[in-house]
Motif scaffolding. Structure first.
Motif, PDB file in Angstrom:
ATOM      1  N   ARG A 371       0.763  -1.490  -0.118  1.00 52.85           N
ATOM      2  CA  ARG A 371      -0.446   0.065   0.084  1.00 52.85           C
ATOM      3  C   ARG A 371       0.836   0.967  -0.111  1.00 52.85           C
ATOM      4  O   ARG A 371       0.796   2.358  -1.013  1.00 52.85           O
ATOM      5  N   ALA A 372       1.957   1.009   0.830  1.00 54.18           N
ATOM      6  CA  ALA A 372       3.318   2.526   0.688  1.00 54.18           C
ATOM      7  C   ALA A 372       3.312   2.713   0.055  1.00 54.18           C
ATOM      8  O   ALA A 372       3.539   3.652  -0.917  1.00 54.18           O
ATOM      9  N   HIS A 373       3.733   1.697  -1.398  1.00 55.64           N
ATOM     10  CA  HIS A 373       4.487   1.640  -2.253  1.00 55.64           C
ATOM     11  C   HIS A 373       3.150   2.572  -3.717  1.00 55.64           C
ATOM     12  O   HIS A 373       3.842   3.578  -3.757  1.00 55.64           O
ATOM     13  N   LYS A 374       2.104   1.406  -3.490  1.00 55.16           N
ATOM     14  CA  LYS A 374       1.723   2.507  -4.493  1.00 55.16           C
ATOM     15  C   LYS A 374       1.310   3.583  -4.247  1.00 55.16           C
ATOM     16  O   LYS A 374       1.187   4.885  -5.331  1.00 55.16           O
ATOM     17  N   SER A 375       0.639   4.266  -2.596  1.00 57.93           N
ATOM     18  CA  SER A 375       0.688   5.804  -2.512  1.00 57.93           C
ATOM     19  C   SER A 375       1.661   6.450  -2.445  1.00 57.93           C
ATOM     20  O   SER A 375       1.560   7.468  -2.220  1.00 57.93           O
ATOM     21  N   GLY A 376       2.527   6.113  -2.980  1.00 59.93           N
ATOM     22  CA  GLY A 376       4.214   6.961  -3.521  1.00 59.93           C
ATOM     23  C   GLY A 376       4.810   7.375  -2.571  1.00 59.93           C
ATOM     24  O   GLY A 376       5.363   8.368  -1.938  1.00 59.93           O
ATOM     25  N   SER A 377       4.582   6.335  -0.897  1.00 58.76           N
ATOM     26  CA  SER A 377       5.377   7.110   0.019  1.00 58.76           C
ATOM     27  C   SER A 377       6.525   6.487   0.265  1.00 58.76           C
ATOM     28  O   SER A 377       7.018   5.917  -0.065  1.00 58.76           O
TER      29      SER A 377
END
Length: 421
Positions: A371-377
């Motif tokens: 999720r973090a990767h996908k949201s660009g964190s």
RNA sequence: GUGGGUGUAGCUCAGCUGGUUAGAGCACCUGACUGUGGCUCAGGUUGUCGGGGGUUCGAAUCCCCUCAUCCACCCCA
């Protein structure tokens, strides 16, 4: 599918909002460069305002207004354009007493009951300016320059400026009558639409695509030959100033705008990337409007441009625009006993001005990272039993995959140095 | 307001002249890796086939109505 949005309206979803922000930021920047100040007026106004401003017989007033009675039995109308609102506010607050020339801009939604089509909506957004208090053609030319500059700043191309003078109360009625009389002599050669136009709006006949009509009007009297001296002088100077500013334009004698209040200068900006609805912007002078609304005799001019159509052109031409990068820091906690510490980290990060979020839905560490990767964190803080028992938190930098441990108290500080925002 | 096209999963679309359990790719979720994202592989979820009515033994498929959307006229941003 139950309730849908009203016909001809649009939801602007998060993915598209970046484009809107880009356009809106450009609006504010360009307006500032030309020293226009923003004005915000109500979404609805007395129905009477629009009837008086635009003329009873115009399309807008006769069939496109969203008019309703409120509970106090007042007739109100969702604004179908912005000029009348701005002028009303100008008069209501006696802005004419405060300065000689008032330069205002607006940005917001307007409403017209039309059949939706490509580039045509029942709610759309416009940016526009009104310059009130000056009759000089230099102002007219500057407005055209300004709108073109604005499009240039957005990276738009393929635009064409067309200009005309529609005369004033002195000379326009005479010309309309002259043209109408001429058209009546050619009535059999005209198409059905043009026969109707002859009565309603004779200048429109020039715009007809039928070859027969075009032939019929080739000898018709032209506006340019029938303006009064003041109007033709104004128009000549206007054109000369456009040339001076290096703006490519074409004079289109048949250009006549849909509102009754225009005088002298009228212009439109046409895009080759749009379909039938190819006008991106337009405007003109309205030297008599303020007086007709019960105000002093003050000359004025303005333009308006449609944001949706601008976005369509950007889309069509693949215009790139700067986007805000980087999402929020993600705090990954998957063991219940670490959640409290995780919430503490969230609070301290936010207090330090760092955007942060945590998955409260008990996903696995793996899914939280996904999720973090996908949201660009840019960073994920890994906080599990091991780290917590040592009073530490692991900082994972997503772009490199590298990890380091810092104490819970120092997370904010450490990240602050690393985040470019 | 007038005329025409389209409507099948979140998205893009396939589904022949009506035939039984409605498909693909992408996306999404999960797993391979019992504490680590992207890549790969393997699984999995999702549809009142826009809505309503009709014809039929049987309708995503044919007919009618309706809604939405797209395109053009009109007009405009």
């Amino acid at each position: 599918m139950k309730i849908q949005r009203p016909r001809g309206t649009a939801d602007i979803l998060p993915e598209e909002v970046a484009r809107w922000h880009f356009v809106e930021d450009t609006v504010r920047r360009v307006a500032a460069l030309y020293n226009y100040r923003e004005i915000r007026t109500p979404i609805f106004e007395s129905t009477e305002l629009f009837i008086k401003s635009e003329g009873e017989s115009t399309d807008i007033v006769s069939k496109q207004m969203y008019t309703f009675q409120d509970r106090g039995d007042r007739s109100l109308t969702l604004r179908p354009e912005m000029t009348p609102n701005v002028i009303r506010a100008y008069l209501e607050h006696s802005l004419n007493q405060k300065e000689k020339l008032t330069k205002l801009y607006y940005l917001g939604p307007i409403f017209r009951y039309e059949k939706p089509q490509a580039g045509r909506y029942r709610q759309h957004h416009q940016f526009g300016v009104e310059a009130i208090g000056c009759a000089e053609p230099a102002l007219d030319a500057e407005l055209v320059e300004m709108i073109m500059y604005f499009y240039g700043e957005l990276g738009l191309a393929g635009l064409k400026a067309v200009v005309n003078s529609v005369g004033c109360t002195q000379c326009r009625p005479g010309y309309s009558a002259l043209l109408r009389n001429y058209l009546k002599t050619k009535l059999q050669e005209l198409c059905a639409d043009c026969q109707r136009r002859t009565e309603v709006n004779p200048l429109r006949v020039f715009d007809c695509k039928q070859p027969l009509c075009a032939a019929a009007i080739s000898q018709a009297p032209r506006v340019s030959d029938n303006l009064c001296d003041t109007c033709s002088g104004h128009f000549r100077t206007f054109c000369a100033l456009l040339e001076e500013s290096g703006i490519a334009y074409t004079v289109k004698p048949e250009l006549v705008r849909g509102l009754d209040y225009y005088t002298r200068t009228a212009f439109e900006i046409i895009s080759e990337d749009l379909g039938a609805q190819n006008a991106v912007g337009g405007g003109g002078r309205y030297d008599d409007l303020i007086e007709s609304l019960g105000g002093p005799s003050v000359p004025a001019i303005g333009f308006g441009t449609g944001i949706e159509r601008i976005l369509m052109i950007m889309e069509e031409r693949g215009v790139t625009f700067p986007t805000a990068g980087g999402g929020a820091v993600s705090v990954a906690v998957w063991e219940e006993e670490c959640a409290r510490a995780g919430r503490g980290v969230l609070r301290s990060l936010r207090r330090a001005g760092i955007g942060a979020e945590m998955d409260f839905c008990h996903g696995s560490l793996k899914s939280q990272l996904r999720r973090a990767h996908k949201s660009g964190s840019p960073f994920v803080l890994v906080l599990g039993r091991d780290e917590l028992s040592r009073g530490m938190v692991k900082i994972k930098e997503m772009s490199t995959g590298s990890e380091q441990e810092v104490s819970l108290e120092k997370v904010g500080e450490t990240l602050k140095g690393n985040i470019t925002k």
